[in-house]
Design a protein around this motif. Structure first.
Motif, mmCIF file in Angstrom:
data_model
loop_
_atom_site.group_PDB
_atom_site.id
_atom_site.type_symbol
_atom_site.label_atom_id
_atom_site.label_comp_id
_atom_site.label_asym_id
_atom_site.label_seq_id
_atom_site.Cartn_x
_atom_site.Cartn_y
_atom_site.Cartn_z
ATOM 1 N N VAL A 178 0.685 -1.030 0.252
ATOM 2 C CA VAL A 178 -0.269 0.153 -0.456
ATOM 3 C C VAL A 178 0.463 1.494 -0.302
ATOM 4 O O VAL A 178 2.230 1.245 0.764
ATOM 5 N N ARG A 179 0.814 1.566 -0.771
ATOM 6 C CA ARG A 179 0.934 3.306 -1.066
ATOM 7 C C ARG A 179 0.435 4.654 0.463
ATOM 8 O O ARG A 179 -1.275 4.688 0.378
ATOM 9 N N VAL A 180 1.018 4.195 1.148
ATOM 10 C CA VAL A 180 0.321 5.051 2.541
ATOM 11 C C VAL A 180 0.303 6.546 2.208
ATOM 12 O O VAL A 180 0.765 7.009 1.695
ATOM 13 N N HIS A 181 -1.203 6.486 2.454
ATOM 14 C CA HIS A 181 -1.530 8.097 2.071
ATOM 15 C C HIS A 181 -1.372 9.304 3.790
ATOM 16 O O HIS A 181 -1.333 10.401 3.875
ATOM 17 N N PRO A 212 6.783 1.975 13.342
ATOM 18 C CA PRO A 212 5.728 1.648 14.215
ATOM 19 C C PRO A 212 4.215 2.051 13.463
ATOM 20 O O PRO A 212 4.146 2.204 12.513
ATOM 21 N N GLY A 213 3.601 2.013 14.039
ATOM 22 C CA GLY A 213 1.842 2.611 13.456
ATOM 23 C C GLY A 213 1.409 1.284 12.990
ATOM 24 O O GLY A 213 1.784 0.688 11.949
ATOM 25 N N HIS A 214 0.208 1.187 13.197
ATOM 26 C CA HIS A 214 -0.348 -0.312 12.955
ATOM 27 C C HIS A 214 -2.348 -0.146 11.729
ATOM 28 O O HIS A 214 -2.168 -0.265 11.176
ATOM 29 N N GLU A 215 -2.536 1.553 11.959
ATOM 30 C CA GLU A 215 -3.495 2.184 11.409
ATOM 31 C C GLU A 215 -3.455 2.688 9.880
ATOM 32 O O GLU A 215 -2.161 3.466 9.685
ATOM 33 N N LEU A 216 -4.213 2.652 8.414
ATOM 34 C CA LEU A 216 -3.328 3.483 7.397
ATOM 35 C C LEU A 216 -4.708 3.623 6.897
ATOM 36 O O LEU A 216 -5.252 2.415 6.509
ATOM 37 N N SER A 217 -4.161 4.136 5.998
ATOM 38 C CA SER A 217 -5.097 4.820 4.705
ATOM 39 C C SER A 217 -4.616 4.610 3.292
ATOM 40 O O SER A 217 -3.702 5.892 3.716
ATOM 41 N N GLY A 218 -4.681 4.473 1.976
ATOM 42 C CA GLY A 218 -4.157 4.155 0.868
ATOM 43 C C GLY A 218 -4.440 3.679 -0.631
ATOM 44 O O GLY A 218 -5.274 3.453 -0.602
ATOM 45 N N VAL A 219 -3.614 3.713 -1.385
ATOM 46 C CA VAL A 219 -4.098 3.110 -2.482
ATOM 47 C C VAL A 219 -2.786 1.686 -2.832
ATOM 48 O O VAL A 219 -1.936 1.646 -2.243
ATOM 49 N N VAL A 220 -3.482 1.182 -2.986
ATOM 50 C CA VAL A 220 -2.774 -0.287 -3.622
ATOM 51 C C VAL A 220 -1.923 -0.144 -5.048
ATOM 52 O O VAL A 220 -2.362 0.128 -5.493
#
Length: 308
Positions: free
Chosen positions: A33-36, A64-72
């Motif tokens: 995922v390209r993380v936005h 770290p960090g476990h929540e994400l929103s982005g594009v495959v």
């Protein structure tokens, strides 16, 4: 790629820095995922899984960090259900590098499609808090219409979503927190509020379900308010006291695509509003791990300048 990584477990936040790391490998059933936008939990540097892989081997430097929103942007071998170019949100794996990076590899089943009209910053505030609230209330708590639920930390990340979900489900909602949280909790849909600093918790009355995020003495005292046959659900610690003829359980949130879709649907419909606080760039993630108590809501790290 750029990532916020921690190289020294003992140093904690002081050992965190913006670092160049290799582009991640998409294993079987993974996507890259390209993380936005990304979310994190301030205490996660104390979690054993932050520092080791599934076999218990050291994996520093750790992202770290476990929540994400982005594009495959890439599919691993055998991956189905998602496509390249698709907007997604969800949970990065606990024992792998996380979401405070430009790219991250995630098991596809941990992600859900993100509707085009939900902003990445809003979506990144949903996975841990939203799934914890959903699973605490419905999967484990079995909340039904007409019941009374006591929700600790009603203006916090988990509590603020739990209040909204419980109210929508037709429950009578009692929230708790500090004096500064009262107006926010009531605005979110709580029917009543108890200030834990100045008011008696016992005045909340009898409840069918307790959703606890605090533990300790507050958990023990709150359990006494649960009606016979009721349920205590906590994410703080294994409960030592049980309601009479009832259940008491501790749980750790789990990824669930169907539940993420339910949460996103409610956001689209305006029935659920995640409380987003500060939004910071990746370069300021170190400072973000020391939360500003003056800013309500969840801090989100915006990896791109203009998420789409």
């Amino acid at each position: 790629m750029q990532a916020m990584a921690v190289s020294d477990r003992e140093a904690g936040i002081k050992g965190m820095s913006l670092t160049e790391l290799p582009y991640p490998h998409a294993a079987e059933n993974d996507v890259v995922v390209r993380v936005h936008a990304a979310g994190f939990t301030p205490g996660e540097l104390d979690w054993p899984a932050t520092w080791t892989d599934r076999a218990g081997r050291d994996r520093t430097p750790s992202v770290p960090g476990h929540e994400l929103s982005g594009v495959v942007v890439e599919l691993g071998y055998g991956t189905t259900g998602l496509t390249v170019g698709q907007r997604v949100f969800g949970l990065a794996d606990w024992t792998r590098n996380g979401s405070l990076a430009e790219y991250t590899a995630v098991e596809a089943r941990n992600l859900a499609p993100l509707p085009a009209d939900i902003d990445h910053v809003v979506a990144a505030a949903l996975p841990i808090s939203g799934l914890t609230a959903w699973q605490g209330l419905f999967t484990h708590g079995r909340l039904t219409t007409g019941q009374t639920v006591l929700i600790h930390g009603a203006a916090g990340g988990v509590g603020s979503i739990a209040v909204q979900l419980a109210r929508e489900a037709g429950a009578h909602v009692i929230g708790t927190g500090r004096a500064a949280d009262r107006d926010r909790a009531l605005a979110l849909g709580a029917d009543a509020f108890v200030d834990l600093d100045t008011e008696k918790l016992e005045d909340a009355g009898d409840v069918d379900l307790l959703l606890d995020v605090i533990g300790g003495d507050i958990l023990a005292r709150s359990t006494a308010l649960v009606r016979e046959g009721g349920t205590v659900v906590t994410i703080a610690e294994p409960p030592a006291v049980f309601p009479r003829n009832g259940r008491a359980l501790f749980f750790v949130v789990e990824p669930d695509r169907a539940q993420l879709i339910e949460l996103a649907t409610r956001v689209r419909d305006g029935r659920l509003k995640p409380v987003v606080g500060a939004v910071r760039p990746l370069a300021e993630a170190v400072a973000a791990f020391a939360p500003d108590k003056r800013i309500p809501g969840k801090t989100i790290i915006q990896i791109t300048e203009q998420p789409r």
